[in-house]
Scaffold this motif. Structure first.
Motif, PDB file in Angstrom:
ATOM      1  N   LEU A  28       7.436  26.095  -0.179  1.00 30.54           N
ATOM      2  CA  LEU A  28       6.479  26.663  -1.114  1.00 30.54           C
ATOM      3  C   LEU A  28       5.785  25.608  -1.966  1.00 30.54           C
ATOM      4  N   SER A  29       6.210  24.357  -1.834  1.00 28.89           N
ATOM      5  CA  SER A  29       5.612  23.274  -2.606  1.00 28.89           C
ATOM      6  C   SER A  29       4.186  23.004  -2.134  1.00 28.89           C
ATOM      7  N   PRO A  30       3.292  22.709  -3.058  1.00 29.22           N
ATOM      8  CA  PRO A  30       1.918  22.404  -2.650  1.00 29.22           C
ATOM      9  C   PRO A  30       1.762  21.011  -2.030  1.00 29.22           C
ATOM     10  N   ILE A  31       2.819  20.183  -2.088  1.00 31.03           N
ATOM     11  CA  ILE A  31       2.757  18.821  -1.550  1.00 31.03           C
ATOM     12  C   ILE A  31       3.810  18.666  -0.460  1.00 31.03           C
ATOM     13  N   ASP A  32       3.432  18.045   0.668  1.00 34.50           N
ATOM     14  CA  ASP A  32       4.363  17.770   1.765  1.00 34.50           C
ATOM     15  C   ASP A  32       4.967  16.386   1.608  1.00 34.50           C
ATOM     16  N   LEU A  33       6.180  16.208   2.123  1.00 36.96           N
ATOM     17  CA  LEU A  33       6.819  14.900   2.133  1.00 36.96           C
ATOM     18  C   LEU A  33       6.009  13.936   2.988  1.00 36.96           C
ATOM     19  N   ILE A  34       5.578  14.398   4.143  1.00 40.82           N
ATOM     20  CA  ILE A  34       4.715  13.622   5.030  1.00 40.82           C
ATOM     21  C   ILE A  34       3.374  14.354   5.060  1.00 40.82           C
ATOM     22  N   PRO A  35       2.317  13.768   4.478  1.00 40.90           N
ATOM     23  CA  PRO A  35       1.025  14.468   4.416  1.00 40.90           C
ATOM     24  C   PRO A  35       0.523  14.867   5.809  1.00 40.90           C
ATOM     25  N   ASP A  36      -0.080  16.046   5.893  1.00 43.30           N
ATOM     26  CA  ASP A  36      -0.520  16.590   7.182  1.00 43.30           C
ATOM     27  C   ASP A  36      -1.633  15.786   7.834  1.00 43.30           C
ATOM     28  N   PHE A  37      -2.369  14.983   7.069  1.00 51.09           N
ATOM     29  CA  PHE A  37      -3.466  14.221   7.669  1.00 51.09           C
ATOM     30  C   PHE A  37      -2.973  13.014   8.478  1.00 51.09           C
ATOM     31  N   ILE A  38      -1.687  12.668   8.375  1.00 48.64           N
ATOM     32  CA  ILE A  38      -1.136  11.578   9.188  1.00 48.64           C
ATOM     33  C   ILE A  38      -0.885  12.137  10.584  1.00 48.64           C
ATOM     34  N   PRO A  39      -1.524  11.541  11.612  1.00 52.70           N
ATOM     35  CA  PRO A  39      -1.386  12.072  12.975  1.00 52.70           C
ATOM     36  C   PRO A  39       0.074  12.162  13.408  1.00 52.70           C
ATOM     37  N   VAL A  40       0.428  13.211  14.057  1.00 51.31           N
ATOM     38  CA  VAL A  40       1.742  13.535  14.617  1.00 51.31           C
ATOM     39  C   VAL A  40       2.816  13.644  13.536  1.00 51.31           C
ATOM     40  N   LEU A  41       3.054  12.587  12.759  1.00 49.17           N
ATOM     41  CA  LEU A  41       4.102  12.608  11.739  1.00 49.17           C
ATOM     42  C   LEU A  41       3.829  13.644  10.653  1.00 49.17           C
ATOM     43  N   GLY A  42       2.559  13.899  10.374  1.00 46.56           N
ATOM     44  CA  GLY A  42       2.202  14.849   9.335  1.00 46.56           C
ATOM     45  C   GLY A  42       2.674  16.265   9.621  1.00 46.56           C
ATOM     46  N   LEU A  43       2.783  16.599  10.875  1.00 45.15           N
ATOM     47  CA  LEU A  43       3.246  17.939  11.245  1.00 45.15           C
ATOM     48  C   LEU A  43       4.748  17.982  11.518  1.00 45.15           C
ATOM     49  N   LEU A  44       5.399  16.807  11.492  1.00 47.15           N
ATOM     50  CA  LEU A  44       6.824  16.723  11.793  1.00 47.15           C
ATOM     51  C   LEU A  44       7.654  17.598  10.870  1.00 47.15           C
ATOM     52  N   ASP A  45       7.365  17.568   9.565  1.00 44.98           N
ATOM     53  CA  ASP A  45       8.148  18.386   8.640  1.00 44.98           C
ATOM     54  C   ASP A  45       7.937  19.873   8.881  1.00 44.98           C
ATOM     55  N   ASP A  46       6.714  20.249   9.231  1.00 51.08           N
ATOM     56  CA  ASP A  46       6.430  21.664   9.470  1.00 51.08           C
ATOM     57  C   ASP A  46       7.034  22.174  10.774  1.00 51.08           C
ATOM     58  N   VAL A  47       7.149  21.310  11.752  1.00 52.07           N
ATOM     59  CA  VAL A  47       7.604  21.721  13.083  1.00 52.07           C
ATOM     60  C   VAL A  47       9.107  21.546  13.267  1.00 52.07           C
ATOM     61  N   ILE A  48       9.692  20.536  12.610  1.00 51.72           N
ATOM     62  CA  ILE A  48      11.112  20.252  12.835  1.00 51.72           C
ATOM     63  C   ILE A  48      11.963  20.483  11.583  1.00 51.72           C
ATOM     64  N   LEU A  49      11.586  19.866  10.475  1.00 48.38           N
ATOM     65  CA  LEU A  49      12.446  19.903   9.293  1.00 48.38           C
ATOM     66  C   LEU A  49      12.599  21.304   8.698  1.00 48.38           C
ATOM     67  N   LEU A  50      11.500  22.009   8.509  1.00 47.44           N
ATOM     68  CA  LEU A  50      11.595  23.356   7.922  1.00 47.44           C
ATOM     69  C   LEU A  50      12.354  24.335   8.821  1.00 47.44           C
ATOM     70  N   PRO A  51      12.037  24.414  10.126  1.00 49.70           N
ATOM     71  CA  PRO A  51      12.819  25.332  10.966  1.00 49.70           C
ATOM     72  C   PRO A  51      14.309  24.986  11.009  1.00 49.70           C
ATOM     73  N   LEU A  52      14.633  23.681  11.014  1.00 46.52           N
ATOM     74  CA  LEU A  52      16.039  23.279  11.018  1.00 46.52           C
ATOM     75  C   LEU A  52      16.720  23.707   9.724  1.00 46.52           C
ATOM     76  N   GLY A  53      16.063  23.507   8.599  1.00 41.49           N
ATOM     77  CA  GLY A  53      16.626  23.928   7.318  1.00 41.49           C
ATOM     78  C   GLY A  53      16.797  25.429   7.237  1.00 41.49           C
TER      79      GLY A  53
END
Length: 108
Positions: A28-53
């Motif tokens: 729910l935070s407005p800021i990501d740990l890895i900003p989404d504009f960074i290619p590939v890594l930017g989506l890593l938290d959304d695709v892997i970290l959040l579902p795992l948590g």
């Protein structure tokens, strides 16, 4: 939203509450740990970290209790914004940048 509700409910086991608070706060935070504009890594938290948590928290909460939290989440009209999650991300970024600056300072 169900995890956010679970993190505040006293019937949820303490470890699950803590992890649910972290996961929901980050989601729910407005800021990501890895900003989404960074290619590939930017989506890593959304695709892997959040579902795992989320998966870990769901394994820790009894199914009947989680079903109750899901029903409550469906009734919520406004999604909360978690500034503490944004603050945590900012602190992590400042720590990383400080470490990099200190490493470069010693290298000279």
């Amino acid at each position: 939203m169900a995890l956010w509700i679970a993190s505040g409910d006293k019937r949820t086991p303490i470890a699950a509450r803590a992890l649910a608070l972290l996961v929901a706060g980050y989601a729910l935070s407005p800021i990501d740990l890895i900003p989404d504009f960074i290619p590939v890594l930017g989506l890593l938290d959304d695709v892997i970290l959040l579902p795992l948590g989320i998966w870990l928290v769901l394994r820790m909460i009894p199914p009947a209790l989680m079903a109750e939290f899901r029903v409550q989440a469906e009734q919520v009209k406004v999604r909360p914004r978690v500034l503490a999650g944004a603050a945590l991300v900012i602190v992590v970024w400042l720590a990383v940048l400080s470490w990099i600056a200190a490493s470069l300072w010693r290298a000279d």
